[in-house]
Design an enzyme around this catalytic site. Structure first.
Site, mmCIF file in Angstrom:
data_model
loop_
_atom_site.group_PDB
_atom_site.id
_atom_site.type_symbol
_atom_site.label_atom_id
_atom_site.label_comp_id
_atom_site.label_asym_id
_atom_site.label_seq_id
_atom_site.Cartn_x
_atom_site.Cartn_y
_atom_site.Cartn_z
ATOM 1 N N HIS A 1 -13.133 2.534 -0.159
ATOM 2 C CA HIS A 1 -13.124 1.487 0.876
ATOM 3 C C HIS A 1 -13.736 0.188 0.351
ATOM 4 O O HIS A 1 -14.232 -0.628 1.123
ATOM 5 C CB HIS A 1 -13.909 1.934 2.132
ATOM 6 C CG HIS A 1 -13.262 3.042 2.899
ATOM 7 N ND1 HIS A 1 -13.998 3.977 3.587
ATOM 8 C CD2 HIS A 1 -11.962 3.369 3.088
ATOM 9 C CE1 HIS A 1 -13.174 4.848 4.162
ATOM 10 N NE2 HIS A 1 -11.924 4.494 3.885
ATOM 11 N N ARG B 1 -12.202 15.308 7.555
ATOM 12 C CA ARG B 1 -12.958 15.660 6.353
ATOM 13 C C ARG B 1 -14.400 16.009 6.717
ATOM 14 O O ARG B 1 -15.000 15.396 7.592
ATOM 15 C CB ARG B 1 -12.954 14.505 5.346
ATOM 16 C CG ARG B 1 -11.581 14.109 4.865
ATOM 17 C CD ARG B 1 -11.675 12.929 3.911
ATOM 18 N NE ARG B 1 -10.418 12.185 3.897
ATOM 19 C CZ ARG B 1 -10.315 10.911 3.563
ATOM 20 N NH1 ARG B 1 -11.391 10.214 3.242
ATOM 21 N NH2 ARG B 1 -9.144 10.310 3.566
ATOM 22 N N ARG C 1 -2.533 -2.060 -3.493
ATOM 23 C CA ARG C 1 -3.740 -1.260 -3.304
ATOM 24 C C ARG C 1 -3.623 -0.004 -4.156
ATOM 25 O O ARG C 1 -2.641 0.737 -4.070
ATOM 26 C CB ARG C 1 -3.896 -0.870 -1.845
ATOM 27 C CG ARG C 1 -5.127 0.006 -1.608
ATOM 28 C CD ARG C 1 -5.136 0.660 -0.252
ATOM 29 N NE ARG C 1 -6.326 1.482 -0.064
ATOM 30 C CZ ARG C 1 -6.330 2.681 0.504
ATOM 31 N NH1 ARG C 1 -5.197 3.203 0.932
ATOM 32 N NH2 ARG C 1 -7.448 3.360 0.628
ATOM 33 N N ASN D 1 0.874 -1.174 0.000
ATOM 34 C CA ASN D 1 0.000 0.000 0.000
ATOM 35 C C ASN D 1 0.906 1.218 0.000
ATOM 36 O O ASN D 1 1.463 1.592 1.035
ATOM 37 C CB ASN D 1 -0.906 -0.020 1.229
ATOM 38 C CG ASN D 1 -1.875 1.143 1.254
ATOM 39 O OD1 ASN D 1 -1.833 2.048 0.414
ATOM 40 N ND2 ASN D 1 -2.766 1.151 2.232
ATOM 41 N N GLU E 1 -8.329 -5.543 5.097
ATOM 42 C CA GLU E 1 -8.177 -5.157 3.702
ATOM 43 C C GLU E 1 -6.959 -5.816 3.068
ATOM 44 O O GLU E 1 -6.985 -6.166 1.880
ATOM 45 C CB GLU E 1 -8.085 -3.636 3.606
ATOM 46 C CG GLU E 1 -9.379 -2.933 4.017
ATOM 47 C CD GLU E 1 -9.254 -1.429 4.037
ATOM 48 O OE1 GLU E 1 -9.462 -0.804 2.986
ATOM 49 O OE2 GLU E 1 -8.940 -0.883 5.122
#
Length: 414
Positions: free
Chosen positions: A196, A257, A107, A8, A400
């Site tokens: 996601h 955010r 990823r 990642n 993940e």
């Protein structure tokens, strides 16, 4: 052993994990960060952390070690970072030269509308990932640097890109289309993509397996609540609605955010506060969410503030829950009912207060949380709804990296 190396990569760091897919156990993991820091002028050094989870014992069986090794050294680019990682594997184990991985999974945040499944990386795929950087300028360029460094380090292995957006390619047009000028939207690829995806896919499938029910028969809502947060409505294993949009900014209130906001607020701030495009970008992505409301960006600190009577923390928490309930109700309507609701990621897995608050107005839908089950902690998947609840509510730890490894192995195996 079918080991897959999962990478990642960002612009100045990359995480990695070596996973034995057969046992689903991580063998080793690590983080290489501060890549490209000007160490000679500032004294700042790159940092490489390598953790060995399992090592071979005398009889060859795995034994838990959980030993962590840290070093500081100049890491000018991703290629050097991968060399540092390879050296850590050889020095501390497990040796990749003696037992190399069968594939490398990467990823990639944004696959646009081009990639709807894990994809074997070729020079053409690299070009496409690069072209899609316009949709994810903070993510795709770093992923591409990691891909190129990894392909140079492991030229003989298949490399597979697993896209955060791919799971949401099943969204119907009514869900992914924004109501703006059609030609302009098509020209600039403006639509909902969702993110996601690997987590939502993993959790929804894990929930079905845990309940012993066919995935195809279940209507599910999955809350992925971490620093970044999203919620997805899943019908028969297919994403049919999701909260994040063209970018990961839309939707729920997150750590830093804003999530949903009237777009005219930006016009107002540009005109009245003289904020530039870059200022507005930084505001909504880095100085909003629970940080902007409470002054702290970690939900644990927000909850501590609520307990202490801090009005800013209390308002931030209430705004956060209000948005969760709004999406829960909306997705109940979109699905026409729900069989399973799952909570995952850092906040979703660990905050009983958030889970209870997100669903406490949904009793009309037959959703009942068992307070004792919700407060209890434990490994693995667990039920937090009452036995009489019409909807099963679960806590499902996400993984993940394992999902990327599984998808990578499927592609590598042909």
């Amino acid at each position: 052993m079918s080991a897959v190396l999962v990478v990642n990569s960002g612009s100045s760091s990359f995480k990695y994990q070596l996973i034995d897919v057969d046992s689903r156990m991580p063998l080793a993991s690590g983080l290489v960060e501060r890549i490209g820091d000007p160490s000679t002028s500032s004294g700042t050094m790159g940092v490489a952390k390598h953790k060995v989870h399992f090592a071979a014992s005398g009889d060859g069986s795995p034994t838990v070690t959980d030993a962590t090794y840290v070093q500081e050294l100049p890491i000018p680019d991703h290629a050097v970072g991968f060399a540092v990682m390879l050296d850590a594997f050889e020095t501390h184990g497990p040796s990749l030269s003696e037992a190399p991985p069968v594939a490398v999974g990467h990823r990639v945040v944004h696959g646009g509308a081009r990639f709807f499944e894990p994809t074997l990386i070729t020079p053409l795929v690299e070009i496409n990932i690069d072209e899609l950087s316009v949709l994810a300028p903070l993510h795709n360029p770093g992923a591409l640097q990691g891909i190129r460094a990894a392909r140079a380090a492991f030229p003989e292995l298949p490399h597979v890109a697993v896209f955060d957006t791919a799971f949401h390619q099943t969204l119907p047009p009514a869900a992914y289309t924004y109501a703006i000028d059609r030609e302009l939207a098509e020209q600039h690829r403006i639509r909902r993509y969702g993110f996601h995806g690997t987590s939502h896919k993993f959790v929804s499938e894990a929930a079905a397996g845990f309940l012993g029910r066919p995935l195809e028969e279940l209507k599910q809502i999955v809350f992925h609540l971490g620093n970044g947060a999203s919620v997805t409505a899943i019908d028969g294993g297919r994403s049919v609605e999701t909260s994040m949009g063209m970018t990961p900014l839309e939707g729920l209130v997150m750590g830093t955010r804003s999530g949903d906001i009237d777009p005219a607020v930006l016009f107002h701030l540009a005109r009245r506060a003289s904020l530039s495009i870059d200022d507005l970008d930084a505001l909504l992505n880095k100085r909003s969410g629970i940080l902007g409301l409470s002054g702290v960006g970690d939900m644990r600190d927000v909850e501590a503030g609520v307990d202490a009577g801090d009005p800013d923390a209390t308002l931030a928490f209430e705004v956060y829950l209000h948005r969760l309930r709004a999406y829960a109700g909306s997705y109940l309507a979109q699905l026409g009912g729900v069989d399973v609701i799952s909570f995952t990621a850092g906040v979703g897995e660990n905050s009983a207060r958030v889970r209870a608050g997100a669903l406490d107005t949904l009793g009309f839908a037959g959703i009942e949380i068992d307070a004792a089950r919700n407060e209890a902690r434990g490994p693995g998947i667990r039920v937090i709804s009452t036995d009489s609840s019409a909807v099963t509510v679960l806590v499902v730890p996400t993984n993940e990296e394992l999902e990327i490894a599984l998808q990578t192995l499927t592609v590598a195996a042909g």
